[in-house]
Motif scaffolding. Structure first.
Motif, PDB file in Angstrom:
ATOM      1  N   ALA A 126       5.914   5.990 -10.805  1.00 39.93           N
ATOM      2  CA  ALA A 126       4.910   6.290 -11.646  1.00 39.93           C
ATOM      3  C   ALA A 126       3.549   6.397 -10.599  1.00 39.93           C
ATOM      4  N   GLU A 127       3.440   5.479  -9.573  1.00 41.12           N
ATOM      5  CA  GLU A 127       2.337   5.220  -8.920  1.00 41.12           C
ATOM      6  C   GLU A 127       2.688   5.815  -7.619  1.00 41.12           C
ATOM      7  N   GLY A 128       3.813   6.515  -7.180  1.00 34.79           N
ATOM      8  CA  GLY A 128       3.976   7.155  -6.105  1.00 34.79           C
ATOM      9  C   GLY A 128       3.974   6.227  -4.745  1.00 34.79           C
ATOM     10  N   VAL A 129       4.489   5.158  -4.935  1.00 33.99           N
ATOM     11  CA  VAL A 129       4.656   4.261  -3.868  1.00 33.99           C
ATOM     12  C   VAL A 129       5.766   4.920  -2.790  1.00 33.99           C
ATOM     13  N   ALA A 130       5.151   4.611  -1.643  1.00 41.75           N
ATOM     14  CA  ALA A 130       6.190   5.667  -0.405  1.00 41.75           C
ATOM     15  C   ALA A 130       6.349   4.211   0.652  1.00 41.75           C
ATOM     16  N   ALA A 131       6.674   3.215   0.273  1.00 41.76           N
ATOM     17  CA  ALA A 131       6.954   2.193   1.062  1.00 41.76           C
ATOM     18  C   ALA A 131       8.102   2.616   2.007  1.00 41.76           C
ATOM     19  N   ALA A 132       8.101   2.302   3.343  1.00 37.43           N
ATOM     20  CA  ALA A 132       8.995   2.496   4.344  1.00 37.43           C
ATOM     21  C   ALA A 132       9.771   1.154   4.899  1.00 37.43           C
ATOM     22  N   THR A 133       9.104   0.305   4.722  1.00 35.28           N
ATOM     23  CA  THR A 133       9.562  -1.177   5.101  1.00 35.28           C
ATOM     24  C   THR A 133       9.550  -2.229   3.995  1.00 35.28           C
ATOM     25  N   PRO A 134      10.280  -3.332   3.965  1.00 28.82           N
ATOM     26  CA  PRO A 134      10.479  -4.398   3.187  1.00 28.82           C
ATOM     27  C   PRO A 134       8.757  -4.951   3.058  1.00 28.82           C
ATOM     28  N   GLU A 135       8.048  -5.116   4.157  1.00 24.44           N
ATOM     29  CA  GLU A 135       6.676  -5.490   4.188  1.00 24.44           C
ATOM     30  C   GLU A 135       5.804  -4.578   3.201  1.00 24.44           C
ATOM     31  N   GLU A 136       5.718  -3.566   3.510  1.00 23.87           N
ATOM     32  CA  GLU A 136       5.058  -2.361   3.077  1.00 23.87           C
ATOM     33  C   GLU A 136       5.432  -2.286   1.381  1.00 23.87           C
ATOM     34  N   LEU A 137       6.638  -2.586   1.050  1.00 21.99           N
ATOM     35  CA  LEU A 137       7.096  -2.675  -0.448  1.00 21.99           C
ATOM     36  C   LEU A 137       6.138  -3.955  -0.864  1.00 21.99           C
ATOM     37  N   ALA A 138       6.422  -5.138  -0.233  1.00 20.31           N
ATOM     38  CA  ALA A 138       5.846  -6.281  -0.884  1.00 20.31           C
ATOM     39  C   ALA A 138       4.252  -6.133  -1.115  1.00 20.31           C
ATOM     40  N   ALA A 139       3.742  -5.544   0.154  1.00 20.22           N
ATOM     41  CA  ALA A 139       2.323  -5.386  -0.053  1.00 20.22           C
ATOM     42  C   ALA A 139       1.923  -4.283  -1.356  1.00 20.22           C
ATOM     43  N   ALA A 140       2.518  -3.162  -1.600  1.00 19.05           N
ATOM     44  CA  ALA A 140       2.343  -2.462  -2.817  1.00 19.05           C
ATOM     45  C   ALA A 140       2.489  -3.073  -3.890  1.00 19.05           C
ATOM     46  N   LEU A 141       3.616  -3.993  -4.044  1.00 18.70           N
ATOM     47  CA  LEU A 141       3.874  -4.495  -5.382  1.00 18.70           C
ATOM     48  C   LEU A 141       2.720  -5.527  -5.665  1.00 18.70           C
ATOM     49  N   ALA A 142       2.345  -6.272  -4.700  1.00 17.59           N
ATOM     50  CA  ALA A 142       1.129  -7.221  -4.741  1.00 17.59           C
ATOM     51  C   ALA A 142      -0.082  -6.487  -5.241  1.00 17.59           C
ATOM     52  N   ASP A 143      -0.397  -5.185  -4.602  1.00 14.81           N
ATOM     53  CA  ASP A 143      -1.585  -4.391  -5.020  1.00 14.81           C
ATOM     54  C   ASP A 143      -1.334  -3.954  -6.586  1.00 14.81           C
ATOM     55  N   LEU A 144      -0.089  -3.783  -6.960  1.00 11.64           N
ATOM     56  CA  LEU A 144       0.055  -3.477  -8.456  1.00 11.64           C
ATOM     57  C   LEU A 144      -0.241  -4.619  -9.462  1.00 11.64           C
ATOM     58  N   GLY A 145      -0.140  -5.713  -8.835  1.00  5.09           N
ATOM     59  CA  GLY A 145      -0.417  -6.997  -9.746  1.00  5.09           C
ATOM     60  C   GLY A 145       0.890  -7.878  -9.790  1.00  5.09           C
TER      61      GLY A 145
END
Length: 265
Positions: free
Chosen positions: A223-242
């Motif tokens: 829904a938020e259109g997260v486009a993470a390319a690495t594990p670190e980017e995924l973790a940061a995106a989920l942290a930003d989502l709460g």
């Protein structure tokens, strides 16, 4: 990014669409393997009922599933998004996402693993069926190893250069184990409950909560259109989502990682 999901034990009981078209499913090159599993399943279900129930891990009260499996080739179909039910899919809400601005992302990024079909996409039209990946289906043997052989090449090609967000249970993870460079782009989502016991913080896995949380996470990413390319980017995106998350180190360089999602009592 690809989000890898298990199916659900609970499924819709009927469809109203056209009959099954294997050539129209995601990864149509899997059609020969799908036909082989369908034939073996039909063979089993047309034999003694008690034996079929035993092999499929079903109780006598679930015998209607045998008829659905027998009718799979000709029964009316419905979208995978509408077929799969249960906690994870209730929270994920695929039908609503497919009617939203996120629809293109859902079609491109979601793969559902299946004991009968290998993998399917959310808009693939399927008949109701019952066949778990943990079944040893005569004469094919264990479906996990069977599909691991069939899926290796097609899924390695499909996942080239993409982050794999693995929300599968262990039985379905056995059907595809990313290797080589794909392993370094794989993150298995693990949900842990934190609680204080005797003044100490303890963590434990709770299956029901894990399914709900994985559904929530998959929905948020789409829904938020997260486009993470690495594990670190995924973790940061989920942290930003709460979410409270911890990315664990892999057992060795280039290995798949685990992302712990923490839920407190």
């Amino acid at each position: 990014m690809l989000i890898l999901l298990p199916p659900s034990e609970g499924k819709a009981a009927s469809g109203d669409g056209p009959g099954l078209d294997l050539s129209a499913l995601t990864l149509p090159e899997l059609a020969p393997a799908r036909e082989e599993v369908m034939a073996a399943l039909a063979d089993l279900c047309s034999g003694p009922e008690e034996e079929a129930l035993r092999v499929l891990g079903l109780s006598a009260s679930q015998s209607e599933a045998l008829k659905r499996d027998l009718d799979a080739a000709t029964a009316p179909t419905l979208r995978a998004a509408d077929l799969y039910t249960g906690v994870l899919y209730d929270r994920l809400g695929l039908p609503g996402l497919l009617d939203s601005p996120a629809a293109a992302r859902v079609r491109e990024r979601v793969l559902v693993f299946s004991g009968l079909w290998g993998v399917v996409g959310p808009e693939d039209r399927l008949p109701p069926y019952r066949l778990s990946m943990g079944v040893r289906l005569p004469p094919l043997g264990g479906l996990g190893p069977y599909w691991r052989r069939a899926l290796k090449g097609p899924l390695e090609a499909l996942s080239e250069g993409r982050l794999l967000v693995d929300c599968r249970s262990s039985a379905y993870a056995a059907a595809f184990r990313p290797s080589g460079s794909a392993a370094g782009r794989t993150v298995a989502v693990r949900v842990l409950r934190e609680r204080v016991v005797g003044g100490r913080v303890r963590r434990s896995v709770v299956s029901h909560m894990a399914k709900a949380t994985r559904g929530d996470i998959a929905r948020a990413l789409l829904a938020e259109g997260v486009a993470a390319a690495t594990p670190e980017e995924l973790a940061a995106a989920l942290a930003d989502l709460g979410y409270t998350v911890e990315l664990q180190p892999g057992p060795r360089p280039g290995a798949a990682r685990t992302l712990d999602v923490l839920s407190a009592d």
